[in-house]
Design an enzyme around this catalytic site. Structure first.
Site: not given
Ligand code: M6R
Length: 615
Positions: A2, A27, A75, A101-102, A488, A492, A495, A511, A610
Site C-alpha cells: 500500500c 509499490r 495492495w 498500510n499494514g 536471478e 526476472k 515476475e 538430477h 516493490k
Molecule cells: O527491498 P528488498 O530488497 O528487501 O526486496 C526483496 C524482494 O521483495 C525483491 O528483491 C523482489 O524479489 C523483487 N521483485 C525481485 O525483482
C-alpha cells in the site's frame, strides 16, 4: 504494498494527492482512493484498478476542491480488491476518515466487540475496524483525535502506517507508524505525508521520517508534534534534508523504469564504489566495516538474511566471502530464518540485504538476530529506511531510486558493496596477496565499462526475445558464481513476463530438470570462460542431445558453446568473482524484452509489490 499520501496546506490537495499516488504506483497495488475535505464535508472516491481510473472517476463523481486530503493505493490483504475494500475508510459517523498500510492482526476480536456496541461494517478490511475503534474511543473517552489514535494503537497488534483526519476539526491530520514506512514532507506552511519521499520531492527536500511506534499531529501553520505511541514521551522531530531529485524518479525518455534502471547500472555501480575503492592508495574505505572490524574478524560465521533478488545477491556474496575471507557463510531466506528458531550467538555477524530497507521478513530476522546477541550489518539502498535504522552498522548501495518492481540495479550494486566488503575483510585478515587485491580493485573499477559494453547486446537480446516470447517454460543454468545469476534470471522472467522459469546449478540438471527438456524448451546457459567452463560445455552438450533450444551467455571470442548453441550473447571477460555483475545484464534485458512483447506491465507486474511490508 500500500501507498499513502496526504496533504495539508494552501494548495489544492487533489492534484498533489493524485500525482503522489502515481509516484507510489511502483509499490504495487490493486485499488486506489482519495478523501478530500471541503466546506464541512468529506468527499470520498475509491475504485478497484489504477490511479488513472481513480482520477477519472473522481473527476466525474466528487467535488475535487479542498486543501486537506488523503489518498491511498491498496495492495489487498484482508478482503478482495474491490471498490468497497479500497481505502480511505469512514468511521460509522462519517466524521473520521483513514488510510492504512499494514495489517491489524487482532482486528477480528476488536470488530466483534465493536459490533456488540452497535457498529456496522461495510468492508472486509482491518482498516475499517481501526477507524471505528478510534471513533469509539474518541466518543467514549471524550478525547481529541490524537489521543484517541494513541489509545487505539495501544490496543492493536500488527503493523501500521496510518493517516486519519476528522471532518469536525479539519485543520489537522494525525499519522502514526509501526513496521510500515511513513515520511512527512515539511514545506512552507504546508505538510505532505507519504510512504516515501517521491510524492513530495518536487515541493520540498525536507522530511521527517517517523520511527516505529511514533505518531504525529500535523497542523497547518504549526510545528509537527511527534510523540511515542506508548507512554507520553514527546519527541523532537529530526528534519532531514533529502538528496533525491525529481529526475531520479522520472523515466527520462525510457519506455519503462526497468529499462532506465538496467541502463543506469554502469553509473550506479560507479556511484556505489566511488570514494570506497581507492586504487591509488591500495585501500578500500568503508566506515561501517572499519568501525566494527573486530566483530567481522572474530566472527565464527556470517549469516546473510534477505528475500528475493537480495537473497540472490547474498548467494553471490557467500561464494565471494568464503573464497576471499575464509569465514563460513550461510545464506537464509529471512522469512524462514525468523520462524525456525535458528542457532545464533554473539559471535555471529548477520548481514541483512534489502533494496527497500522495509521488507517485513528481513526486518523481523534482524530483530531476532539482535535479540540473540548477534552483530547485524545492513546493506540497503534506501537511505533512512527501517532496516538502515534497525541494524548496528551498514553500507548503503548508491543505486538511486529503483522504481521498477523487478530489481535490476539494486542487485548489481548490492554485489558491488558485498564485493568491496569481502575484499576489505580479506585484506584486513591478511588473507589476500597485495597483487591479487590490487588486481581485483582494478577489475572492479573496470566493471562499469564492461556493463556498458554488454548493454550493446540489447538488439541481439531483443531478437532472441522475439523468438522465445511465447515459450511456456524456460530453464536457466549456471555454475559457481553464475548459479545465483541463473536464479536471478529465472526470477526476472517469471515476475514480469509470467513465463514459468527455473534456475538451477547446471550440474543439477541431471538430477531432475533434464526430464523437461525437449525441442520446445529454451535453456539459458551461462557459460563464461572463467567458471567451470568445460563442465558447463558438457551440460550444453547434454541439452543439445535432447534438442533443447540453447541460449548461451558466453565470453567474447567463445567458440565451443557458439558451435553448440542456437544463440549466443557475448560478454566481456572479467575475473571470475565479478562475473555476475556482467552476466546478469543480458538476462535482465531478455526478461524485459519478452515482457514488453507479451504486453505485460513491466514496471508493475500483477500481484507484486516493490517493498513487501507485510510478512
Ligand atoms: O527491498 P528488498 O530488497 O528487501 O526486496 C526483496 C524482494 O521483495 C525483491 O528483491 C523482489 O524479489 C523483487 N521483485 C525481485 O525483482
Amino acid at each position: 504494498m500500500c501507498g499513502i499520501v496526504g496533504y495539508i496546506g494552501e494548495r489544492e490537495a487533489f492534484p498533489v494527492i493524485i500525482k503522489g499516488l502515481q509516484r507510489l504506483e511502483y509499490r504495487g497495488y490493486d485499488s486506489a482512493g482519495v478523501a478530500l475535505y471541503n466546506d464541512g464535508k468529506i468527499n470520498l472516491c475509491k475504485t478497484k484498478g489504477k490511479v488513472a481510473d481513480l482520477k477519472a472517476k473522481a473527476e466525474q463523481e466528487v467535488v475535487l476542491g479542498g486543501k486537506i486530503g488523503i489518498g491511498h493505493t491498496r495492495w489487498a490483504t484482508h478482503g478482495e480488491p474491490n471498490d468497497v475494500n479500497a481505502h480511505p475508510h469512514y468511521s460509522n459517523s462519517g466524521d473520521l476518515v483513514i488510510i492504512h498500510n499494514g495489517i491489524i492482526e487482532n482486528y477480528a476480536s476488536i470488530k466483534e466487540a465493536l459490533i456488540a456496541r452497535g457498529y456496522h461494517f461495510e468492508s472486509d478490511t482491518d482498516t475499517e475496524v481501526l477507524v471505528n475503534l478510534i471513533e469509539d474511543i474518541k466518543k467514549n473517552e471524550k478525547v481529541k483525535l490524537g489521543k484517541a489514535v494513541q489509545i487505539a494503537l495501544n490496543q492493536v497488534v500488527g503493523a501500521y502506517a496510518i493517516a486519519v483526519f476528522d471532518r469536525t476539526k479539519p485543520d489537522e491530520i494525525v499519522v502514526a507508524k509501526l513496521g510500515s514506512p511513513l515520511a512527512i514532507g515539511v514545506g512552507d506552511n504546508e505538510y505532505f505525508i507519504a510512504s516515501d519521499a517521491s510524492p513530495f520531492i518536487e515541493y520540498t527536500n525536507n522530511a521527517i521520517y517517523l520511527e516505529d511506534e511514533q505518531m504525529a499531529v500535523i497542523k497547518k501553520g504549526r510545528d509537527v508534534k511527534v510523540r511515542q505511541v506508548k507512554g507520553d514521551k514527546v519527541v523532537n522531530p529530526y528534519v532531514q534534508e533529502l538528496k533525491l531529485n525529481i529526475e531520479q524518479i522520472e523515466k527520462g525518455g525510457y519506455d519503462h523504469f526497468m529499462l532506465k534502471e538496467i541502463y543506469e547500472q554502469p553509473e550506479a555501480i560507479k556511484d556505489t564504489y566511488r570514494g570506497r575503492l581507492r586504487i591509488n592508495d591500495g585501500i578500500i574505505k568503508m566506515a561501517g566495516i572499519e568501525d566494527n572490524l573486530q566483530k567481522f574478524l572474530n566472527a565464527n560465521r556470517i549469516i546473510i538474511v534477505a528475500c528475493g533478488t537480495s537473497w540472490h545477491a547474498g548467494l553471490v556474496a557467500e561464494y565471494i566471502i568464503e573464497e576471499l575471507v575464509r569465514i563460513p557463510v550461510e545464506v537464509e531466506y529471512a522469512s524462514e530464518f525468523r520462524y525456525r528458531n535458528p542457532v545464533i550467538n554473539k559471535n555471529d555477524v548477520v548481514i541483512a540485504i534489502s533494496q527497500s530497507g522495509e521488507t517485513a521478513d528481513t526486518l523481523a530476522a534482524i530483530k531476532l538476530s539482535k535479540e540473540k546477541g548477534a552483530f547485524v550489518f545492513g546493506v540497503c539502498n534506501v537511505v533512512g529506511s527501517s532496516i538502515a535504522r534497525e541494524t548496528h552498522a551498514g553500507a548503503y548501495t548508491h543505486a538511486g531510486p529503483e522504481i521498477g518492481v523487478a530489481s535490476t540495479k539494486a542487485f548489481t550494486t548490492q554485489i558491488t558493496v558485498l564485493t568491496l566488503m569481502a575484499l576489505k575483510l580479506a585484506q584486513e585478515k591478511g588473507q589476500i596477496s597485495r597483487s591479487d587485491f590490487y588486481n581485483y580493485l582494478s577489475e572492479l573499477e573496470a566493471i562499469p565499462e564492461k556493463v556498458e559494453q554488454t548493454l550493446k547486446s540489447d538488439a541481439n537480446v531483443a531478437a532472441i526475445a522475439d523468438i522465445y516470447k511465447d515459450a511456456e517454460n524456460c530453464l536457466y543454468l549456471g555454475r559457481g558464481y553464475n548459479f545465483p545469476v541463473a536464479l536471478e534470471g529465472a526470477l526476472k522472467l517469471k515476475e514480469i513476463s509470467y513465463i514459468h522459469a527455473e534456475g538451477y546449478p547446471a550440474a543439477e540438471m541431471k538430477h531432475g530438470p533434464i526430464a523437461l527438456i525437449d525441442e520446445q524448451m529454451p535453456v539459458v546457459v551461462i557459460a563464461t570462460r572463467k567458471g567451470h567452463y568445460d563442465k558447463v560445455v558438457s551440460n550444453v552438450q547434454e541439452i543439445k542431445s535432447r534438442k533443447g533450444k540453447i541460449i548461451g551467455v558466453v565470453t567474447e571470442g567463445d567458440k565451443e558453446v557458439r558451435g553448440l548453441a542456437d544463440h549466443v550473447i557475448e560478454i566481456p571477460e572479467t575475473s571470475e568473482i565479478l562475473t555476475p555483475l556482467v552476466t546478469t545484464i543480458p538476462l535482465q534485458l531478455l526478461s524485459y524484452h519478452i515482457a514488453v512483447m507479451r504486453d505485460c506491465n513491466v514496471d508493475q507486474p500483477r500481484n507484486l509489490a516493490k517493498s513487501v511490508t507485510v510478512e
